[in-house]
Design a protein around this motif. Structure first.
Motif: not given
Length: 238
Positions: A36, A33, A30, A41, A217
């Motif tokens: 993960a 961020s 995404t 995030v 996202h």
């Protein structure tokens, strides 16, 4: 209209969910961020808007039971926002400790229930959230749990798993029917939300909140749209 970002956790990392096919979920990539990691995030999502609550699905726990350390990992997130936690809770024993934790709202997923006994004992608890889970047109869980609306607590999620991450739009028909049956309970939509227009239509139906991931996202929901929809509601959801 409250927007509640979703963090699906598998093997300790946030994953991108798609249509309920959990075996195929992979760590999320995404622009919000660099990793993960759940805290990375969450921080990226809170750059869009200071969301007062997150929905966290511990997918390994839903399938195999809650692992030691899972709740500890959530403490930094609980420090800045409430956490609606679905961790496959299926017994009163599992819920006893969670219900004493400040900032954590346990989600009782219908797919994890053997019968209505746990809900029957706790439906009056103001911090319990019920998730009515569906795969396509099929309700997943004991039929009596869906049929007996008198058992439902004050907050009810309508989780349409096949629409999660699908860009297919919410299941407006099912949400309308469940909202009618739910009376003055808060009904929360989950699955398929694409953009602000979907959220505005849900709000017009009387839906109180929506669980959202993909459209946050991919940028379909801008910070300006989120702020407008949340209407300045910066107090913790509860």
């Amino acid at each position: 209209m409250h927007i509640i970002p979703v963090l699906d956790i598998k093997d300790g990392l946030v994953v991108r969910a798609h249509m309920g096919n959990r075996a195929a979920y992979r760590p999320i990539e995404t622009p919000l961020s660099p990793t993960a990691d759940i805290l990375d995030v969450a921080q990226g999502l809170r750059q869009l808007y200071p969301f007062p609550a997150f929905y966290v699905a511990e997918l390994d726990a839903i399938q195999q039971g809650l692992a030691a350390g899972a709740l500890e990992r959530l403490k930094p997130l609980v420090a800045v926002a409430d956490v609606w936690l679905d961790a496959g809770f299926a017994s009163l024993h599992q819920l006893e400790g969670v219900l004493t934790m400040d900032g954590v709202w346990p989600v009782l997923g219908s797919e994890s229930q053997a019968d209505t006994s746990v809900l029957g004992h706790l439906s009056g608890n103001p911090r319990l959230v019920l998730s009515l889970d569906f795969r396509g047109d099929e309700f997943v869980g004991p039929p009596a749990l869906f049929e007996n609306a008198d058992l439902w607590p004050a907050r009810v999620i309508v989780m349409t798993l096949r629409r999660v991450g699908s860009n297919a739009g919410p299941d407006f028909e099912r949400l309308t029917e469940i909202k009618r049956r739910a009376g003055d309970r808060a009904v929360i939509a989950a699955g398929g939300i694409r953009h602000a227009a979907d959220l505005e239509q849900l709000e017009a139906l009387g839906i109180s909140a929506a669980l959202v991931a993909t459209s946050l996202h991919n940028g379909s929901l801008s910070p300006e749209a989120i702020s407008s929809l949340m209407n300045g509601n910066d107090s913790r959801t509860g």
